[in-house]
Scaffold this motif. Sequence first.
Motif, PDB file in Angstrom:
ATOM      1  N   ALA A  91      55.984-124.677  31.572  1.00 18.60           N
ATOM      2  CA  ALA A  91      55.320-125.796  32.252  1.00 18.60           C
ATOM      3  C   ALA A  91      56.061-126.212  33.517  1.00 18.60           C
ATOM      4  N   LEU A  92      57.356-126.425  33.412  1.00 19.32           N
ATOM      5  CA  LEU A  92      58.104-126.893  34.581  1.00 19.32           C
ATOM      6  C   LEU A  92      58.156-125.822  35.671  1.00 19.32           C
ATOM      7  N   ALA A  93      58.175-124.553  35.283  1.00 22.72           N
ATOM      8  CA  ALA A  93      58.130-123.465  36.271  1.00 22.72           C
ATOM      9  C   ALA A  93      56.793-123.481  37.002  1.00 22.72           C
ATOM     10  N   THR A  94      55.713-123.723  36.255  1.00 22.23           N
ATOM     11  CA  THR A  94      54.387-123.839  36.873  1.00 22.23           C
ATOM     12  C   THR A  94      54.343-125.018  37.830  1.00 22.23           C
ATOM     13  N   VAL A  95      54.967-126.125  37.430  1.00 23.28           N
ATOM     14  CA  VAL A  95      55.023-127.307  38.280  1.00 23.28           C
ATOM     15  C   VAL A  95      55.694-126.987  39.613  1.00 23.28           C
ATOM     16  N   SER A  96      56.776-126.220  39.578  1.00 24.35           N
ATOM     17  CA  SER A  96      57.496-125.894  40.817  1.00 24.35           C
ATOM     18  C   SER A  96      56.605-125.112  41.777  1.00 24.35           C
ATOM     19  N   VAL A  97      55.740-124.238  41.245  1.00 25.78           N
ATOM     20  CA  VAL A  97      54.819-123.484  42.106  1.00 25.78           C
ATOM     21  C   VAL A  97      53.771-124.415  42.704  1.00 25.78           C
ATOM     22  N   LEU A  98      53.195-125.281  41.882  1.00 28.00           N
ATOM     23  CA  LEU A  98      52.153-126.197  42.360  1.00 28.00           C
ATOM     24  C   LEU A  98      52.710-127.140  43.429  1.00 28.00           C
ATOM     25  N   ASP A 123      68.016-128.448  38.549  1.00 26.11           N
ATOM     26  CA  ASP A 123      68.754-129.065  37.442  1.00 26.11           C
ATOM     27  C   ASP A 123      67.847-129.357  36.255  1.00 26.11           C
ATOM     28  N   SER A 124      66.630-129.827  36.532  1.00 25.58           N
ATOM     29  CA  SER A 124      65.685-130.125  35.444  1.00 25.58           C
ATOM     30  C   SER A 124      65.302-128.859  34.690  1.00 25.58           C
TER      31      SER A 124
END
Length: 428
Positions: A91-98, A123-124
């Motif tokens: 999820a957080l990896a997807t967030v970084s792309v968006l 860091d997150s």
Amino acid sequence: MTAFILFAAFAVMLIAAVPVGVSLGLAGALAIWLAGQSIMAMPTNVYAGIAKYPLIAIPMFVLVGAVFDRTGVALRLVRFATALVGAGRGALATVSVLVAMVIGGISGSGPATSAAVGQVVTDSMVKDGYPRAFIASTVGAAAATDILIPPSIAFIIYAVMVPGVSVPAIFAAGMIPGILAGLAIIVPILVISWLKDFGGKTRTTSDALTIWGTFKEAIWGLMAPVIILGGMRIGAFTPTEAAVIAVAYGLFIGFFVYRTLTLRDVYEMLVEAGELSAVILIVVALASVFAWSISTLGIVQPIADAIVGLGLGGAGTLALLVVLLIIVGMFLDGISIYLILLPILIPIANSFSWDLVWFGVILTMMIAIGQFTPPVAVNLMVSCKIARVPMEATIPWVIWMVAAMTLAMAMVAAVPDLALWLPRAMGL
């Protein structure tokens, strides 16, 4: 023989770590001198290289990126996207792309976005169970979409150099391919995260993020691309004026909405944007000497004829260019590639009657892939530095993202309407 000396001198100086702009200028001057042409025309060509109205947008969009970085827009976008996506595996990896895709609609610079997003999410993501090499790969690949999603500095350079291509038209043409490239990168990120159990380690938090609460914080950043692109669409301002409007909008947010900016910050942002803009425009100015030497010495047409004469046909020639430009993109930034190779590539495109707006999008997608393909990848350099990992550690992960964006590029190449539908619908 002079053509060989021109490109050989440029390659030797690059290997010797001479700056790209200086290498272009000196190689062009050497070729002109050996050919017995007038070296006194160089100053005029250097000036003419940057005396173009659309190029004024470059320092403004560079400043926009610095302003939105300092105001904390990236952090608020990450919080909003996290509230939307959740906190599971990948999820957080997807967030970084968006988030990188939204920032791309503000700054237009891959390395700048790689730095902005990397500083916010690294860091997150480490706390959430992602390996640092995977984080660097994700951020570097995500930032590559930024030269496709308008406003794009690379698109501005392309429109300036190619007659008949307007900045609004190629901006619109890059929108769908840019989104497609971002979605393509998300697929391997999710697959790898599920298979390797990356992410989802911090599901329970005391400060659960609400969609509405984070949206209210992020709305000002989300509105920036709408103002920039919407204003150009309705004819309220030109792309150059849009960059100035974006700067004013960012300063308004920083001073009166988020209240995160000080006058000291403004000074530092102006210095940072001035230095980066100077580097870009010096490369543009000196590359004009290189391009002038190519044109004056009659090098362009024989090279273009040789490539067309290989008998590969349109599809085969395009595939050859894909391979060559991805390799070149590993070592040079997009602006340098345009300045060096467009005089050769445009006659090839004209030989096959390719639409020059579509061709510009395809070229930019090739360059974007090179920006996060080792061994020399400008976006990956930045994300690896922030994540504190060597670039070679990213290869097992980034190779899948390279393959995904290559597939997206192949789709745009096979279906030109993916790039051309929007500018046609907008009447551009």
